[in-house]
Scaffold this motif. Structure first.
Motif, PDB file in Angstrom:
ATOM      1  N   PHE A  17       0.503   4.162  -2.978  1.00  0.00           N
ATOM      2  CA  PHE A  17       0.312   5.749  -2.722  1.00  0.00           C
ATOM      3  C   PHE A  17       1.408   6.346  -3.157  1.00  0.00           C
ATOM      4  N   SER A  35      -2.086  11.764  -2.078  1.00  0.00           N
ATOM      5  CA  SER A  35      -1.551  10.418  -2.087  1.00  0.00           C
ATOM      6  C   SER A  35      -0.436  10.380  -1.612  1.00  0.00           C
ATOM      7  N   SER A  42       0.935  -1.268  -0.027  1.00  0.00           N
ATOM      8  CA  SER A  42       0.013  -0.143   0.066  1.00  0.00           C
ATOM      9  C   SER A  42       1.095   1.199  -0.045  1.00  0.00           C
ATOM     10  N   LEU A  51      -4.142  16.006  -6.048  1.00  0.00           N
ATOM     11  CA  LEU A  51      -4.348  14.413  -5.944  1.00  0.00           C
ATOM     12  C   LEU A  51      -3.121  13.944  -5.622  1.00  0.00           C
ATOM     13  N   GLY A  52      -2.080  14.377  -6.215  1.00  0.00           N
ATOM     14  CA  GLY A  52      -0.595  13.992  -5.973  1.00  0.00           C
ATOM     15  C   GLY A  52      -0.211  14.223  -4.312  1.00  0.00           C
ATOM     16  N   SER A  66       1.728   6.697  -6.895  1.00  0.00           N
ATOM     17  CA  SER A  66       0.727   7.320  -7.497  1.00  0.00           C
ATOM     18  C   SER A  66       1.095   8.960  -7.087  1.00  0.00           C
ATOM     19  N   ALA A  67       1.629   9.298  -6.050  1.00  0.00           N
ATOM     20  CA  ALA A  67       1.745  10.555  -5.761  1.00  0.00           C
ATOM     21  C   ALA A  67       2.925  11.065  -6.603  1.00  0.00           C
ATOM     22  N   GLY A 106       0.361   7.838   1.576  1.00  0.00           N
ATOM     23  CA  GLY A 106       1.644   7.118   1.777  1.00  0.00           C
ATOM     24  C   GLY A 106       2.593   7.317   2.978  1.00  0.00           C
TER      25      GLY A 106
END
Length: 133
Positions: free
Chosen positions: A8, A44, A4, A40-41, A11-12, A48
């Motif tokens: 994340f 994320s 996970s 959004l980054g 994704s960031a 994280g």
């Protein structure tokens, strides 16, 4: 948890890179997509980092062990009342309050009053009636 964290954080980085590319492609003139991708980054990255800090503090989790059983991850999630109508009342109060914000401010106080009653009912539902303890 480590998978996970990787998802994340990846994704960031991805959303920040895509946001910068999107900003250059639109000459930073479009003010909805560029900030949205950057935020959004950032969100994320916050998730994280939280997972990373939690993993450092807690240690190895059952989901990180390839030989773990399903019962190893069982935890007490609290006590919930399947017969309770108060969560529906809370949702209705939130709906009335948000409707009041969108359509007319005079409706908003009704949602707040219903919300206060619903939260009090939800908090004290195990202290009255047949289910009191």
């Amino acid at each position: 948890m480590r998978a996970s964290i990787f998802v994340f954080m990846f994704s960031a980085v991805f959303f920040v890179i895509v946001g910068v590319i999107y900003g250059f492609a639109t000459d930073f003139g479009e003010l909805a997509g560029f900030p949205a991708l950057l935020l959004l980054g950032a969100m994320s990255a916050m998730i994280g980092i939280y997972l990373w800090l939690t993993d450092r503090r807690v240690g190895r989790q059952p989901q990180d062990n390839d030989d773990a059983e399903i019962s190893d991850a069982d935890a007490d999630y609290g006590m919930f009342s399947p017969w309770s109508w108060w969560p529906i009342t809370c949702a209705g109060a939130a709906a009335v309050a948000f409707y009041g914000i969108a359509m007319g401010w005079w409706i908003f106080p009704f949602g707040v009053v219903i919300g206060i009653v619903a939260l009090i009912g939800l908090t004290y539902e195990h202290d009255r009636g047949d289910f009191a303890h």
